[in-house]
Design a protein around this motif. Sequence first.
Motif, PDB file in Angstrom:
ATOM      1  N   ASP A 125      71.447  31.200  43.232  1.00  0.00           N
ATOM      2  CA  ASP A 125      72.207  32.451  43.362  1.00  0.00           C
ATOM      3  C   ASP A 125      71.930  33.080  44.711  1.00  0.00           C
ATOM      4  N   HIS A 126      72.693  34.135  45.042  1.00  0.00           N
ATOM      5  CA  HIS A 126      72.501  34.852  46.301  1.00  0.00           C
ATOM      6  C   HIS A 126      72.190  36.293  45.994  1.00  0.00           C
ATOM      7  N   GLN A 169      67.754  37.189  49.726  1.00  0.00           N
ATOM      8  CA  GLN A 169      68.730  36.138  50.035  1.00  0.00           C
ATOM      9  C   GLN A 169      69.125  35.350  48.805  1.00  0.00           C
ATOM     10  N   GLY A 170      68.232  35.214  47.892  1.00  0.00           N
ATOM     11  CA  GLY A 170      68.610  34.500  46.680  1.00  0.00           C
ATOM     12  C   GLY A 170      67.507  33.618  46.143  1.00  0.00           C
ATOM     13  N   SER A 180      62.419  31.092  46.083  1.00  0.00           N
ATOM     14  CA  SER A 180      63.237  32.275  46.336  1.00  0.00           C
ATOM     15  C   SER A 180      62.946  32.846  47.716  1.00  0.00           C
ATOM     16  N   SER A 223      72.151  38.943  40.436  1.00  0.00           N
ATOM     17  CA  SER A 223      72.820  38.899  41.748  1.00  0.00           C
ATOM     18  C   SER A 223      74.117  39.701  41.655  1.00  0.00           C
ATOM     19  N   GLU A 280      78.907  37.767  44.348  1.00  0.00           N
ATOM     20  CA  GLU A 280      78.213  36.635  44.990  1.00  0.00           C
ATOM     21  C   GLU A 280      78.367  35.383  44.151  1.00  0.00           C
TER      22      GLU A 280
END
Length: 748
Positions: free
Chosen positions: A664-665, A721-722, A717, A641, A645
């Motif tokens: 995460d993002h 977006q993450g 996921s 990521s 972020e």
Amino acid sequence: MVVVAGSAATGAVVAVEPGRLGGGEPGKVAVLLALTTVSELGGLRLRHRGALESLSLYESMLVANTALLPAGPAMLVSLAGLLLAQALLRRAPVKVLFNAGMYGAALGPAVLLYHATAAAGAPLAPRSVVAMAFAVAVFALLNLLLISQLIATVEERSAGEVVSESSKTSTLTFLGNASVGLIGVTLWLRAPVVLPAVLLPVATLYLAYRSAARETEERDRFQNLYEIGQSLASSLDLDDVLPVVLPRIARLFGAAEARLLFASGVSRPFGAIQDAEGFRYGPASDADLEALRLLGDSMHPVLGIRDDAPAGWREVLAAPLVAQGRHHGVILLGNREERRPRLSRGSTRFTSRDRQLLSPLASGLAVSISNATRLAQIKEEKSKLEQILGHSSDGILLLDGKGRVRLWNQAMERITGVPAEEAVGLAYNEWLAGPDPGGNQVTLESVLAETGPDSPRASAEVRIHTSEGLERWLRCNHSLLFDGDAWTTDVVIVHDVTAIRQTERLKADFVATVSHELRTPITPIKGYVELLRIKGDKLAPEKRQEILRVMAERAEHMARLIEDLLLASRISSGRPGSTMPGLQMERLDLVRAARTAAADWLREPTRLTLELPDEPLEVDADPMRLGQVLANLLSNAHKYSPADELVVFRVEQDGGWARASVIDHGRGIPREELERIFDKFHRVDDPMTMTTGGTGLGLYIARELARAMGGEIEASSVLHQGSTFTLRLPLAAAAETAADHWPAPASA
Ligand code: ADP
């Protein structure tokens, strides 16, 4: 209806001119009645297919009766003589009634016509003779029409056709009988002494009848033979042919029973049976076996009559069915012995002519059976082949000499996604041309370029795309059949080698990745060693310390990598379901373990947010391996990521589970890859992953470790977006409560 018409006609005649039966001449009536009976008895019966025709002197006696008796008695004597004869012949009562009705219906008008037109009391006057000729003609005509109608109904033909067929015999009957009758009447009236002379024309007429009967019989046989031939040629399926042909053959020979016994088989031959009960299949009876014995090893038809007939039979005809030197079975025709022999006149007796006739028929049947057997074999072979083709896991296709697909099996459909209906008829290159591993375009022509009658095999590997657009690697092995210098058929066996190719690629990628991963830390280590060797003494102690720390860190990274490789190899060589060796399980607090794992990522500036509960979450785990799993999840979240972020590390309780999630993002993981990222060496094929170091071993090892500790790792996921990776482990407290053990442990 016939009976009613006959009775009506008789009644009418008797009413018009009752006369007096006997009329004072009982002797005359008795003689006429006796002669009438004999005339019918002595007739020749023609079995004309379904119906029975008869050629007799009966009409002569009609002439005599009509001329010599008044109308009523003439009618009654004629009918009585007929009934008597039929009774003596033991005809079924229904048939007798029917015949009497028919004759009555034809006779009535004839007798009336005669008595209305003839010169009274002068039967030999010219007018009477003419009247008689007309009367007999009327009788013959009516009789012909009635019988023809009957035959036409039985045989489902047009009455006109039957009339024209029988007109010849009818004319013969009419002319012959009219003249014999008239001669007899003349002699009776004029010179009764020479009455026996009438036997001469009678004998002549009888001979004429015999030849007419033969002719009809021959015609009938010919027709029957023709129909049998037609039926034999009509189908190659014995189940279609036999039920039609066997009854016809039986009828042709006048046999009450017919059997076609097949040569192959068990102890007792089995075959097609035609008898009084109709057609069926079944085993041979004891009487059949007797008849077979009669045939023995003869290669020609054998006839057994009376004393020569086998036990249980009155007569038997047997013939072997031989075609192309092979014995296919036997045909048996016969009539059984009857316990109460009846008047057997007119019943069919087999003759040597029948034996001759059976010979070509048996050959025809044998050829039919031989063809049918061969067809059945071909069908069976074909279905076997189809099964082999259908069940083969390899693709199989046939090409004609022009390179067009002639056959495309189910495996080909599966491999390419192209159904046979679509593939067959089109060119090979349409489906199976493509680049080989070296990138060169492969076509049918290029593969077969080097082949010839002496080297009819060739092989190539090509990449194609299935109808769904998936990439496939296919190894196509060609075997050619040659006719002279040109090949006419190409049998192509197609193996799907996609998996092998992918594994090869994976291996190649792996070697590249591992070399790269090992080289990356070595480069700075080498550089620092060199620096220390040349300028080590001159460096400030802090700087030296820093260099040594970096070197230690890189060495540590390498050690970890090697440790990962060894662990992965150990996991994959273990049997599925077996416990992982070397795990040191102990009771520990997941919250505390999470805090320790996060410490490395909390150095400023950090983007990691911790969401930890206040209460400890007790689990049973190997602390070192648990730390490795959490570190891997945290490291991936940071690696995949963007640097600005946030990454969230959350630990919580969920029912009986303790959960540690890393959120995460980053750019996320495509849905179809979500499970595959846990495969050994699998890395998502995107620019971000490929520019980031890694071996594709981390998640594989992490999941195996989680499972070994009784837990699981799951990923969810959303692309761009993450991602969220969650490790869950069973809570020790829950496990214990369930087991009703120690009290909850003190919080750490
Ligand atoms: P490595 O990171 O060494 O490649 P892993 O087994 O840890 O191996 O991960 C396998 C692959 O899964 C990675 O190469 C990456 O493509 C993908 N992946 C793992 N974690 C994440 C994440 N948090 N976000 C996006 N992709 C990820």
